[in-house]
Design a protein around this motif. Structure first.
Motif, short mmCIF file in Angstrom:
data_model
loop_
_atom_site.label_atom_id
_atom_site.label_comp_id
_atom_site.label_asym_id
_atom_site.label_seq_id
_atom_site.Cartn_x
_atom_site.Cartn_y
_atom_site.Cartn_z
N CYS A 22 1.11 -1.59 0.40
CA CYS A 22 0.00 0.17 0.16
C CYS A 22 0.89 1.53 0.07
O CYS A 22 1.74 1.29 0.57
N ARG A 23 0.56 1.90 -0.64
CA ARG A 23 1.07 3.28 -0.82
C ARG A 23 0.19 4.62 -0.46
O ARG A 23 1.29 5.37 -0.75
N CYS A 24 -0.77 3.83 0.47
CA CYS A 24 -1.17 5.52 1.27
C CYS A 24 -0.47 6.74 1.60
O CYS A 24 -1.07 7.88 0.91
N CYS A 80 -6.74 -3.81 -4.95
CA CYS A 80 -7.26 -3.16 -4.31
C CYS A 80 -8.32 -2.05 -4.51
O CYS A 80 -8.27 -1.11 -5.84
N CYS A 103 -7.63 8.02 -3.77
CA CYS A 103 -8.49 6.04 -4.60
C CYS A 103 -9.14 6.64 -4.62
O CYS A 103 -9.73 6.18 -5.66
N CYS A 157 -0.21 3.26 -7.78
CA CYS A 157 0.09 2.51 -6.97
C CYS A 157 -0.18 0.93 -7.79
O CYS A 157 -1.01 0.68 -8.57
N ILE A 166 -1.09 -1.57 -6.70
CA ILE A 166 -2.67 -2.49 -6.73
C ILE A 166 -3.45 -2.16 -7.23
O ILE A 166 -4.87 -2.35 -6.59
N TYR A 167 -3.52 -1.00 -7.64
CA TYR A 167 -5.02 0.18 -7.37
C TYR A 167 -5.42 -0.22 -8.86
O TYR A 167 -4.84 -0.80 -9.69
N VAL A 205 0.25 8.79 -1.39
CA VAL A 205 -0.77 9.19 -1.62
C VAL A 205 -0.76 10.42 -1.47
O VAL A 205 -1.42 11.43 -1.56
N GLY A 226 -5.73 -0.72 1.36
CA GLY A 226 -5.22 0.97 2.11
C GLY A 226 -6.65 1.94 2.65
O GLY A 226 -7.37 1.65 2.11
N ALA A 227 -6.50 2.44 3.22
CA ALA A 227 -7.69 3.40 3.95
C ALA A 227 -8.61 4.73 2.88
O ALA A 227 -9.31 4.94 2.77
N CYS A 228 -6.77 4.95 1.75
CA CYS A 228 -8.00 5.68 1.02
C CYS A 228 -8.64 5.51 0.07
O CYS A 228 -9.10 6.23 -1.20
N MET A 229 -8.85 3.96 -0.19
CA MET A 229 -9.59 3.05 -0.99
C MET A 229 -11.10 2.93 -0.46
O MET A 229 -12.15 3.01 -0.99
FE1 SF4 Z 1 -2.90 1.43 -3.45
FE2 SF4 Z 1 -5.35 1.16 -2.37
FE3 SF4 Z 1 -3.28 1.78 -0.79
FE4 SF4 Z 1 -4.22 3.59 -2.57
S1 SF4 Z 1 -5.91 2.54 -1.35
S2 SF4 Z 1 -2.35 3.39 -2.43
S3 SF4 Z 1 -4.60 1.56 -4.43
S4 SF4 Z 1 -3.23 0.35 -1.82
#
Ligand code: SF4
Length: 357
Positions: free
Chosen positions: A308-310, A330, A347, A323, A325-326, A313, A337-340
């Motif tokens: 996760c690269r939240c 994910c 996200c 990211c 896995i976007y 972001v 991650g929380a941003c999704m």
């Molecule tokens: Fe990647 Fe999901 Fe985290 Fe966004 S929320 S950075 S898509 S893992």
């Protein structure tokens, strides 16, 4: 959509800007979503870049906080009350939704007062409200606490992760040429905080609302003022493009109420690490309402999924689709991650409104 004459002129300024790149960070997740939803991104020239920032309270709540809430629910037998988005945010091993499916008591509410009402009606149960959010939502938790104290409710507590934005601006200094400051938070803080950080730290930004007219007017103001900064005519700026709602002084009464029950502390932001003085915790005299003290929670160091690269972001360093896995591993249905998860997350906004921008 028909724009007023002023807003139409602002839209022209924005559309026709072809100078050196201007980077604008939307601090507020609601701005991110509205800018997408209203089609404002499509009208921007390449020389204006919008980047998403850390203004979604669920997104910046660290993994360790979710672990603490899961521990309260599963190990301490506490009934957890929370705003909806938080329930699906992954902790180190599980989310509150996972804990619920294992038998823990977790309930979504729209107000901390709902949790207090439940506590009053069920004195045999321990009730904890997850107190998460910025200047806008903190007074609600404090009012519930004040009522719990005055009504002698002994089975109610708060697990705090309340945050204040001002120190975060300093942590983000240099991420953008200007911030779009959050409209709702600004009703509490007023313009004073932005004038102060412009003067002391040369941090620039514009407060705006959520309509097309308000947002394009703010962007045109950013263009004009950044040009003045670059021409050496000013060092920084703090402008109010939401004067119907945001005043100079904000809400001193709400701030005074919060100050009576809470005090600033260092706190962790997902993606930004620990920012000194950016959190709010209960004052010592109210510690029996502090879930960490009441249930003797150990210090928890949460671990996000390594994929996760939240964090990047939230600092505007990458776009969600950078990211790996976007959109595959994910998604809003299966967030990593929380941003999704959050309806205000960057996200989820990119996923919902189009990732080709
Ligand atoms: Fe990647 Fe999901 Fe985290 Fe966004 S929320 S950075 S898509 S893992």
């Amino acid at each position: 959509m028909a724009l007023s004459k002023g807003a139409a002129e602002a839209a022209e300024i924005v559309r026709n800007y072809d100078g050196p790149k201007i980077r604008v960070m939307e601090v507020c997740g609601t701005h991110t979503h509205e800018i997408f939803r209203l089609g404002i991104r499509q009208m921007l020239p390449e020389s204006i870049e919008l980047i998403s920032g850390p203004g979604c309270p669920v997104c910046v709540t660290p993994v360790g906080y979710i672990d603490e809430a899961v521990m309260l629910a599963l190990e301490k037998g506490v009934k957890i009350f929370t705003f909806g988005d938080l329930i699906r945010v992954p902790g180190t091993k599980k989310s509150l939704a996972d804990a619920h499916s294992e038998g823990a008591e977790v309930q979504i509410v729209y107000s901390p007062m709902d949790a207090l009402d439940y506590a009053k009606a069920h004195p045999e149960e321990e009730v904890c409200f997850l107190s998460v959010g910025f200047e806008t939502t903190t007074p609600g938790s404090v009012i519930a606490l004040r009522n719990a104290i005055s009504e002698k409710v002994e089975n109610f507590s708060l697990l705090t992760a309340n945050k204040i934005m001002e120190p975060a601006y300093l942590a983000l200094k240099g991420s953008a040429d200007a911030f779009l400051y959050p409209g709702h938070v600004s009703t509490m803080t007023g313009m004073e905080v932005y004038r102060k950080i412009a003067k002391e730290w040369q941090i620039s930004g514009v407060v705006t609302g959520f309509t097309t007219s308000e947002i394009v007017t703010a962007l045109a103001t950013v263009v004009r003022r950044v040009e003045e900064v670059r021409a050496g005519e000013r060092e920084s700026f703090a402008e109010n493009c939401y004067p119907s709602v945001v005043t100079e002084e904000g809400s001193p009464a709400a701030r005074k109420l919060v100050d009576k029950y809470m005090e600033p502390c260092d706190t962790e932001w997902r993606g930004l690490g620990i920012i000194p003085g950016s959190g709010m915790k209960l004052r010592d005299e109210f510690s029996k309402y502090d879930a960490r003290v009441r249930f003797q929670l150990p210090k928890v160091q949460g671990k996000a999924s390594p994929a996760c690269r939240c964090g990047e972001v939230l600092r505007g360093l990458i776009r969600p689709m950078d990211c790996k896995i976007y959109g595959n591993a994910c998604t809003p249905e299966h967030p990593v991650g929380a941003c999704m998860v959050s309806s205000e997350g960057a996200c989820s906004a990119y996923y919902k409104y189009g990732d080709t921008l």
